[in-house]
Design a protein around this motif. Structure first.
Motif, short mmCIF file in Angstrom:
data_model
loop_
_atom_site.label_atom_id
_atom_site.label_comp_id
_atom_site.label_asym_id
_atom_site.label_seq_id
_atom_site.Cartn_x
_atom_site.Cartn_y
_atom_site.Cartn_z
N THR A 225 0.83 -1.22 0.00
CA THR A 225 0.00 0.00 0.00
C THR A 225 0.86 1.26 0.00
O THR A 225 0.64 2.19 -0.78
N VAL A 226 1.86 1.27 0.89
CA VAL A 226 2.73 2.45 0.98
C VAL A 226 3.51 2.64 -0.32
O VAL A 226 3.64 3.76 -0.83
N THR A 227 4.00 1.55 -0.88
CA THR A 227 4.79 1.63 -2.12
C THR A 227 3.95 2.16 -3.27
O THR A 227 4.39 3.02 -4.05
N GLU A 228 2.74 1.66 -3.40
CA GLU A 228 1.86 2.09 -4.50
C GLU A 228 1.47 3.55 -4.36
O GLU A 228 1.41 4.29 -5.34
N ASN A 229 1.17 3.97 -3.13
CA ASN A 229 0.67 5.34 -2.91
C ASN A 229 1.77 6.37 -2.84
O ASN A 229 1.57 7.53 -3.25
N ARG A 230 2.96 5.99 -2.31
CA ARG A 230 3.95 7.01 -2.01
C ARG A 230 5.33 6.73 -2.60
O ARG A 230 6.28 7.46 -2.34
N GLY A 231 5.43 5.65 -3.40
CA GLY A 231 6.68 5.40 -4.10
C GLY A 231 7.57 4.36 -3.46
O GLY A 231 7.37 3.95 -2.30
N ASN A 232 8.58 3.91 -4.21
CA ASN A 232 9.45 2.82 -3.78
C ASN A 232 10.25 3.18 -2.52
O ASN A 232 10.42 2.35 -1.62
N ASP B 247 12.95 10.41 12.40
CA ASP B 247 14.01 10.50 11.41
C ASP B 247 13.65 11.61 10.43
O ASP B 247 12.54 11.65 9.91
N LEU B 248 14.57 12.54 10.21
CA LEU B 248 14.30 13.70 9.37
C LEU B 248 14.55 13.32 7.91
O LEU B 248 15.67 13.30 7.43
N VAL B 249 13.47 13.00 7.21
CA VAL B 249 13.54 12.53 5.83
C VAL B 249 12.54 13.33 5.01
O VAL B 249 11.42 13.58 5.45
N LEU B 250 12.93 13.75 3.81
CA LEU B 250 12.03 14.46 2.92
C LEU B 250 11.53 13.54 1.82
O LEU B 250 12.26 12.66 1.36
N ARG B 251 10.30 13.76 1.42
CA ARG B 251 9.80 13.10 0.23
C ARG B 251 10.49 13.71 -1.00
O ARG B 251 11.05 14.80 -0.94
N ASP B 252 10.37 13.02 -2.12
CA ASP B 252 11.05 13.48 -3.33
C ASP B 252 10.58 14.86 -3.76
O ASP B 252 11.38 15.71 -4.18
N TYR B 253 9.26 15.12 -3.67
CA TYR B 253 8.76 16.42 -4.12
C TYR B 253 9.23 17.53 -3.18
O TYR B 253 9.44 18.67 -3.61
N GLN B 254 9.42 17.19 -1.90
CA GLN B 254 9.92 18.19 -0.96
C GLN B 254 11.39 18.51 -1.24
O GLN B 254 11.81 19.67 -1.17
N MET B 255 12.15 17.47 -1.56
CA MET B 255 13.56 17.68 -1.89
C MET B 255 13.70 18.52 -3.16
O MET B 255 14.62 19.33 -3.28
N ARG C 72 7.91 16.13 -9.62
CA ARG C 72 7.26 15.15 -8.74
C ARG C 72 5.82 15.54 -8.43
O ARG C 72 5.32 15.30 -7.34
N ALA C 73 5.16 16.16 -9.41
CA ALA C 73 3.79 16.66 -9.19
C ALA C 73 2.82 15.54 -8.86
O ALA C 73 1.90 15.72 -8.06
N SER C 74 3.00 14.35 -9.47
CA SER C 74 2.07 13.25 -9.21
C SER C 74 2.18 12.77 -7.77
O SER C 74 1.17 12.44 -7.13
N GLN C 75 3.40 12.76 -7.22
CA GLN C 75 3.57 12.37 -5.82
C GLN C 75 2.91 13.38 -4.89
O GLN C 75 2.25 13.02 -3.92
N LEU C 76 3.06 14.66 -5.21
CA LEU C 76 2.41 15.70 -4.41
C LEU C 76 0.90 15.57 -4.47
O LEU C 76 0.20 15.72 -3.47
#
Length: 855
Positions: free
Chosen positions: A153-160, A300-308, A519-523
């Protein structure tokens, strides 16, 4: 007797190993297998896990188990729930037989394996094909079907990458996982990752001998597990004091963090943030902070791809504006940039200091508690200040002692002004290396943000002159602006919209506005579009109450010879009458001043009547004239029976007499239901419908004024039908002082919001205090009652609430549509400001910078 003893032993095991249990329990699978737990406890545990994270959810579950009631076989049921719910490690710790209790050496080995995964966390996340590895872990018995479903679920919705983080967070909660995980990596063609984890730097000879030999050898080597690696890590522990302090933290580092919401960015499982970069750095928090960190794991301070994507220019030191929809993690990006900035300064042995400016007092505490402190306190001193803060030391001293200061902009402005005075202690912009401006679209006109930035631009201009003269330059901080939308300033043409946006950029010295493109689709997956419905009330209905009020106001205007150009009951009229009152007071014209004061009250009544009930408007006037009559009447202190002596002059007699002459008629009209406000009828129908059909409804009504917020609250309280559908309401208004309505203190605001988040309240009636910046994500119904505000407010109201549906009453306003450009030939509508035909970066905003000699 034996049963009681067994129960006591079981509870004793929970108390002994509570920190470990909270690491290893996944709440939902265990709850599904505990039929004896009451529905109330079950819902409370589930809600805690959803709102505050798995660790806090596990704590709530353990409390429910301890509270009981506990029937026959309850502890066996709990053990089975842990084992079959994929929490085998937790089951080992609570089994009173002690047969499966890990030894201290086994615990240490497990913790060191976790630490090893943490050290290679970024490599694993970047390189691992999540679904393949997860499916192999299922085949090997590490995962259960429920684990695989969650990772899928997480992989499909938010990426690998997010899926990989989910896999690792589940993996380290399992029993005997390390050896089998290495095999799973090798069998899914991730041999290099297995080599990294097993310490085989030069690659394996097994690769040449085929997969079968590799697997056999891996099983043989890792069954210890990886004794040589663990021994090597233990030696490193003895050599490095910092390492030992981090190992202590590992005991509570595995479960998902409960401090922050996953709606902003994903949370890793490790307590050591960015270990690859930060090993060996000393912790700057106090002893008490360190104890707290042991009891509650750090995120853990981690950014999503669109945030980066939007953060990159700021990470390179550029001045930018980050524009992200509310709820997509703007503040988390700012925290990441802050830490990166301070880390780089520290490595370069340069002074680094960050100040975060906000425009509302509640945002100080919110940013400190939810974002900056959880992620930065282990490495840097972080403090929050507002006008409500009681400081024992001066602001300049606070700045000297801390690395990150979060404060209202006015505090910084006051201290900058003090620095200009020879006899006052203050701070200068050069004391900071990074300034973060939250809600930066306010950096315009005479706002406090713009006052601060004028100083910055003045120093920048001075530096150009100093550079030409080969003199030392004034150090200038990097500038980072955050906003959901810079707006278009009410523009009605392309050029005006462009000019407004360019001015904001110029005021912030920003080289670009960063929005998500690649990364608009992820956003889009992260920030869901709400369902939108507009309800339009009939404003053409006859309103005799309003007619009587306007007749009274006309008489007063004629009496004092004041002639406005604005309509009765509007904000421009209110602004006009306040100006007239101040002008008359300055010129000592009592008649005009008092008449203007009374006109203001009647205008308030019209606004209340327009938004709420006639009776609320009538009560507003009646209370005012009761107070006026009391103030203008003097009684003898010596003789209680003596008649009251009036202190009213001619103007007072006219105004008070005029109201009392119309009072009976106004009171009768206020009681006539046929003239009741049509907007309230629509609001009542909407609330009844939404709170009946929505599962777990939680709503906010936005209204224009404090008076209308309080009156709506009173209206809901007076209507028993609302209580029947479960509505529990309260108002939420600003902390600023007002003569009309008593303001809420910051503590009162916080108490109301906490009750709303906890479910004790499910409907807030709020002014704009909750509309901009404040995160109230538990809401699924938003009603903008009679509000036509700017495009910025619309974007923020929806984003902050993470709404599922929203309604505007009574005016037509489409949430997505920010601006309409119209002329005689064309009419075009743009859904978002960034769709305007303006190129960023690469524009010239020099003409928009302040250019006076002074600035």
């Amino acid at each position: 007797m034996a049963g009681e003893l067994r129960d006591e032993r079981f509870l004793y095991m929970i108390s002994c190993f509570r920190p470990r249990l909270k690491q290893f329990i996944r709440v939902q699978p265990v709850l599904d297998r505990l039929p004896s737990l009451s529905a109330e406890d079950r819902e409370k545990v589930r809600a805690t896990a959803l709102q505050r994270g798995e660790v806090e959810g596990a704590e709530e579950l353990l409390r429910a188990v301890e509270r009981g009631p506990r029937g026959c076989g309850w502890f066996h049921e709990f053990l089975q729930a842990l084992e079959h719910g994929g929490c085998g490690m937790a089951a080992c710790y609570v089994n009173p037989s002690l047969s499966q209790l890990p030894s201290p050496a086994e615990e240490a080995d497990h913790d060191l394996c976790v630490h090893l995964v943490q050290l290679l966390h970024s490599t694993l996340v970047d390189s691992m094909r999540t679904v393949q590895v997860a499916e192999k872990c299922l085949q090997m018995g590490i995962f259960q079907d429920e684990d695989l479903d969650g990772i899928h679920t997480v992989t499909e919705n938010r990426g690998n990458r997010e899926g990989a983080r989910e896999l690792l967070s589940r993996l380290v909660q399992k029993k005997d996982w390390f050896s089998r995980f290495l095999i799973a990596l090798r069998e899914t063609q991730h041999g290099s990752l297995a080599d990294d984890l097993s310490g085989n730097i030069g690659g394996t000879k097994d690769k040449q001998n085929g997969m079968k030999n590799s697997t056999n050898k891996e099983t043989e080597v890792t069954s210890q597990p990886d004794y040589a690696i663990l021994e090597d890590l233990k030696q490193q522990e003895n050599m490095n004091d910092n390492f030992s302090s981090e190992n202590n933290l590992l005991e509570t580092s595995i479960g998902k963090n409960s401090v922050v919401s996953e709606s902003d960015v994903s949370i890793g499982f490790g307590s050591v943030s960015n270990l690859n970069e930060n090993l060996g750095q000393s912790c700057t928090s106090s002893d008490s902070d360190e104890e707290e960190s042991r009891a509650s794991p750090e995120p853990d301070l981690v950014l999503r791809d669109y945030q980066m994507e939007v953060a990159k220019p700021a990470l390179n030191g550029e001045n930018i504006i980050i524009c992200l929809p509310t709820g997509s993690g703007k503040t988390r990006v700012a925290v990441y940039i802050t830490k990166d900035h301070l880390d780089k300064k520290k490595r370069a042995s340069e002074p680094g200091k960050v100040i975060v400016l906000v425009n509302k007092v509640p945002l100080v505490e919110q940013h400190l508690r939810k974002e900056f402190s959880p992620f930065l306190k282990r490495w840097y001193h972080v403090i929050g200040l507002s006008g409500d803060s009681q400081l024992k030391i001066s602001f300049p001293e606070v700045v000297r002692r801390n690395d990150v200061i979060i404060c209202t902009a006015q505090i910084l402005e006051n201290s900058l002004l003090n620095a200009d005075k020879e006899d006052e202690e203050g701070v200068r912009l050069s004391d900071f290396s990074l300034i973060i401006i939250d809600e930066c679209h306010h950096t315009q006109k005479e706002g406090v943000y713009n006052n601060i930035m004028r100083r910055y631009l003045k120093e920048k201009k001075k530096n150009r002159k100093l550079a030409k003269e080969n003199k030392p330059l004034i150090p200038q901080p990097q500038i980072l602006g955050l906003t959901a939308s810079p707006g278009v300033g009410g523009a009605t043409s392309y050029s005006k919209a462009e000019e407004h946006i360019l001015k904001i950029c110029a005021n912030l010295d920003a080289c670009s506005i960063m929005t998500v493109e690649e990364r608009a689709s992820q956003l889009k997956n992260q920030v869901k579009e709400p369902f939108k419905k507009t309800v339009i009330a009939d404003d053409k209905k006859k309103d005799p109450f309003r007619e009587r009020i306007t007749e009274i106001m006309t008489e007063i205007q004629n009496y004092c010879q004041l002639h406005p150009k604005s309509e009765f009951g509007t904000q421009p009229y209110e602004q006009w009458v306040i100006r007239e009152e101040k002008k008359a007071a300055k010129e000592e014209k009592r008649k005009e001043r008092v008449c203007a004061e009374h006109l203001k009250k009647y205008n308030d009544a019209l606004q209340i009547n327009d938004a709420i009930r006639m009776v609320d408007a009538y009560n507003h006037l009646n209370n005012f004239y009761k107070d006026e009559k009391s103030k203008k009447t003097e009684r003898s202190d010596d003789d209680d029976d003596a008649p009251a002596v009036s202190k009213q002059d001619e103007t007072d007699l006219f105004l008070i007499g005029l109201f009392h002459a119309k009072k009976k008629q106004l009171k009768e009209l206020a009681r006539m239901p046929e003239y009741e406000n049509e907007k309230l009828t629509q609001l009542r129908n909407t609330l009844m419908e939404e709170f009946t059909k929505t599962e777990a409804p939680r709503g906010i009504i936005f209204t224009k004024t404090r008076l209308s917020a309080f009156a709506l609250f009173q209206w809901i309280k007076d209507n028993p039908k609302f209580e029947e559908v479960g509505i529990k309401a309260h108002y939420l208004i600003g902390a600023g002082h007002s003569s009309e309505t008593k303001p809420m203190t910051q503590n009162e605001q916080r108490e109301v919001i906490d009750k709303f988040r906890g479910g004790n309240l499910n409907l807030l009636i709020a002014t704009t205090v909750a509309e901009e910046g404040l995160d109230i994500k538990e809401c699924n119904i938003v009603i903008r009652y009679g509000l036509v505000t700017n495009e910025i407010a619309m974007v923020q109201a929806w984003g902050n609430m993470m709404v599922h549906r929203g309604l505007d009453l009574p005016c037509l306003k489409i949430m997505n549509f920010v601006i309409v450009f119209e002329d005689k030939k064309t009419k075009e509508i743009f859904k978002k400001w960034r769709e305007l035909p303006i190129e960023f970066p690469g524009f010239d905003y020099a003409a928009h910078c302040p250019s006076s000699d002074e600035d």
